[in-house]
Design a protein around this motif. Structure first.
Motif, PDB file in Angstrom:
ATOM      1  N   PHE A 150     -25.506  46.070  14.980  1.00  0.00           N
ATOM      2  CA  PHE A 150     -24.823  46.222  13.705  1.00  0.00           C
ATOM      3  C   PHE A 150     -23.309  46.173  13.893  1.00  0.00           C
ATOM      4  CE2 PHE A 150     -28.375  48.816  11.392  1.00  0.00           C
ATOM      5  CZ  PHE A 150     -29.291  47.831  11.753  1.00  0.00           C
ATOM      6  N   SER A 151     -22.620  45.876  12.823  1.00  0.00           N
ATOM      7  CA  SER A 151     -21.149  45.885  12.876  1.00  0.00           C
ATOM      8  C   SER A 151     -20.653  47.321  12.938  1.00  0.00           C
ATOM      9  CB  SER A 151     -20.579  45.199  11.637  1.00  0.00           C
ATOM     10  OG  SER A 151     -20.877  45.945  10.471  1.00  0.00           O
ATOM     11  N   PRO A 152     -19.448  47.541  13.469  1.00  0.00           N
ATOM     12  CA  PRO A 152     -18.909  48.908  13.566  1.00  0.00           C
ATOM     13  C   PRO A 152     -18.863  49.633  12.232  1.00  0.00           C
ATOM     14  CG  PRO A 152     -17.619  47.413  14.911  1.00  0.00           C
ATOM     15  CD  PRO A 152     -18.572  46.563  14.122  1.00  0.00           C
ATOM     16  N   LEU A 191     -20.830  53.090  11.349  1.00  0.00           N
ATOM     17  CA  LEU A 191     -20.132  54.282  10.886  1.00  0.00           C
ATOM     18  C   LEU A 191     -20.725  54.795   9.580  1.00  0.00           C
ATOM     19  CD1 LEU A 191     -17.783  56.276  11.167  1.00  0.00           C
ATOM     20  CD2 LEU A 191     -16.331  54.633   9.929  1.00  0.00           C
ATOM     21  N   ALA A 192     -21.030  53.881   8.652  1.00  0.00           N
ATOM     22  CA  ALA A 192     -21.589  54.285   7.366  1.00  0.00           C
ATOM     23  C   ALA A 192     -22.957  54.950   7.540  1.00  0.00           C
ATOM     24  CB  ALA A 192     -21.700  53.070   6.440  1.00  0.00           C
ATOM     25  N   VAL A 193     -23.828  54.341   8.362  1.00  0.00           N
ATOM     26  CA  VAL A 193     -25.160  54.907   8.596  1.00  0.00           C
ATOM     27  C   VAL A 193     -25.049  56.277   9.249  1.00  0.00           C
ATOM     28  CG1 VAL A 193     -27.305  54.627   9.887  1.00  0.00           C
ATOM     29  CG2 VAL A 193     -26.300  52.663   8.715  1.00  0.00           C
ATOM     30  N   THR A 194     -24.144  56.392  10.224  1.00  0.00           N
ATOM     31  CA  THR A 194     -23.960  57.668  10.930  1.00  0.00           C
ATOM     32  C   THR A 194     -23.504  58.765   9.970  1.00  0.00           C
ATOM     33  OG1 THR A 194     -23.403  56.536  12.992  1.00  0.00           O
ATOM     34  CG2 THR A 194     -22.725  58.830  12.787  1.00  0.00           C
ATOM     35  N   ILE A 195     -22.531  58.443   9.117  1.00  0.00           N
ATOM     36  CA  ILE A 195     -22.024  59.442   8.165  1.00  0.00           C
ATOM     37  C   ILE A 195     -23.127  59.869   7.191  1.00  0.00           C
ATOM     38  CG2 ILE A 195     -20.444  59.797   6.223  1.00  0.00           C
ATOM     39  CD1 ILE A 195     -18.420  58.030   7.709  1.00  0.00           C
ATOM     40  N   ILE A 196     -23.845  58.887   6.647  1.00  0.00           N
ATOM     41  CA  ILE A 196     -24.919  59.207   5.689  1.00  0.00           C
ATOM     42  C   ILE A 196     -25.994  60.049   6.353  1.00  0.00           C
ATOM     43  CG2 ILE A 196     -26.796  58.214   4.321  1.00  0.00           C
ATOM     44  CD1 ILE A 196     -24.941  55.819   3.791  1.00  0.00           C
ATOM     45  N   TYR A 197     -26.389  59.686   7.566  1.00  0.00           N
ATOM     46  CA  TYR A 197     -27.442  60.417   8.283  1.00  0.00           C
ATOM     47  C   TYR A 197     -27.059  61.881   8.458  1.00  0.00           C
ATOM     48  CZ  TYR A 197     -30.816  61.743  11.888  1.00  0.00           C
ATOM     49  OH  TYR A 197     -31.812  62.377  12.598  1.00  0.00           O
TER      50      TYR A 197
END
Length: 413
Positions: free
Chosen positions: A32-34, A38-44
């Motif tokens: 995935f792109s950075p 980052l978005a997936v990590t924050i949401i998780y």
């Protein structure tokens, strides 16, 4: 103090599962792109943190309304998240075992004098996707199941007995169980369920326990619904394990006892004859059968044995046909079949089919079967039958997946 320690243990386990699950999320995000990572990590982690805070806050909620909503919906989402992630972790753990075996093989095959450089053994992207996919699918089924909690189904059962008195051939018995009125949030839907029951035009209606979750007041808004249940030969009921108020803290023993007395009055106000370790005789055209009703009796250690079969059974010996109402199906194997072989039919509830499972014409499964041998539907041993109703209401998880709320119609012949 012990309860607080247990709750902290639950929160720690929840956090460990979240951390372990996120390792698989990281694995599948390798390409995935950075910005997406980052978005997936924050949401998780926002979702995870919200779940942790919700778990932490649970013991401190005191409002009845907030607690009811919280237990019925938010808590079920938390449990759904946890189970979904736990299922995913099974796949991740299997992959980690594979990685550990590979590492050991490399280590044992290496020469002591010229040890080769060991390449990193990466997680399997396929196994990570499988774990995430299965977990997400499971969570989706839990959420979908919310819409099924009032999806009442009528189950028709035809039973033949050679000793059934002639006048009772074609006699229709309606069974409902486990109303759990404290969990209801949609009165209109409950009314539809009661109307569906009345459309069956049963001769006799039997309720096999758990009218409330804990407190008699939970029926206040539903007395005018369930008092519509009528039958030519009456409506009879027994108590279930939840009806005694054993699962909440009372200010005094007297308060708990008064709650039970008030609940008995609720049964009377509904027009239901509550059987407390006793029996009645049902007569039709000169013939008669015995109906026995006992208080809750569970073979499992944590369920108190209030039922007194010997007391309830005494006096039914002359009658050729006997029906027993006993809330917990474990009672059948533990006491009824060994000691009372002339009880032709026992009706029970209690399990709800765990409100989760799979039922087809050829296959039936629910995790509750690991705890109860008889957990939903019809069972037969020798000349004796047991029917376990899947429950009219729900508790804990405010939904049903595969195991739908049930109205049972049993026709005798």
């Amino acid at each position: 103090m012990r309860r607080t320690g247990f709750w902290w243990f639950v929160i720690v386990i929840f956090i460990l599962v979240d951390v372990y699950f996120f390792q698989a999320v990281t694995t599948v995000m390798q390409g995935f792109s950075p910005s997406v990572k980052l978005a997936v990590t924050i949401i998780y982690w926002i979702i995870a943190l919200a779940a942790w805070l919700a778990l932490f806050a649970m013991p401190y909620l005191r409002s009845v309304q907030i607690t009811k909503f919280y237990r019925n919906y938010i808590f079920s989402v938390l449990v759904g998240l946890f189970i979904a992630k736990l299922v995913g972790c099974v796949f991740f753990a299997a992959d980690d075992i594979r990685r550990g075996i590979e590492w050991l093989v490399h280590l044992m095959s290496a020469k002591n004098t010229n040890r080769p450089e060991m390449a990193a053994i990466h997680r399997s992207v396929v196994m990570s996707w499988l774990g995430i996919g299965f977990g997400t699918t499971l969570l989706g089924t839990f959420i979908y199941g919310y819409r099924n909690k009032y999806n009442y189904q009528v189950k028709y059962v035809h039973l033949q007995f050679p000793n059934l008195p002639k006048a009772f051939k074609g006699f229709k018995i309606a069974q409902i169980s486990d109303i759990h009125s404290g969990s209801f949030t949609n009165k209109a839907q409950v009314i539809k369920g009661v109307n569906l029951l009345m459309q069956q035009k049963a001769d006799l209606v039997l309720f096999t326990g758990d009218l409330v979750n804990d407190r008699y007041e939970e029926m206040n808004n539903y007395i005018d619904v369930f008092n519509k249940i009528r039958a030519p030969f009456g409506v009879y009921s027994v108590l279930g394990n939840h009806d005694y108020g054993d699962y909440i803290a009372w200010p005094s023993l007297q308060a708990k006892e008064q709650n039970l007395e008030n609940l008995k009055k609720v049964h009377a106000s509904l027009g239901w004859r509550l059987l407390m370790n006793e029996h009645v005789i049902i007569e039709k055209n000169g013939d008669a059968i015995a109906l026995i009703g006992i208080e809750n009796w569970g073979a499992k250690g944590r369920f108190p044995k209030y039922g007194k079969m010997e007391q309830a059974y005494k006096g039914t010996e002359p009658y050729a046909f006997k029906i027993l109402m006993s809330h917990d199906p474990s009672h059948w194997d533990a006491e009824v079949r060994p000691k009372y072989p002339d009880i032709d039919l026992m009706l029970a509830g209690h399990t709800h089919g765990m409100q989760f499972g799979v039922e087809t014409m050829f296959f039936k499964f629910s995790p509750v079967q690991w705890m109860y041998k008889q957990w939903a539907g019809l069972y037969k041993e020798g000349n004796q039958y047991l029917y376990v109703n899947r429950g009219f209401g729900f508790i804990g998880y405010p939904g049903r997946v595969g195991i739908l709320p049930e109205i049972t119609i049993i026709e005798l012949s």
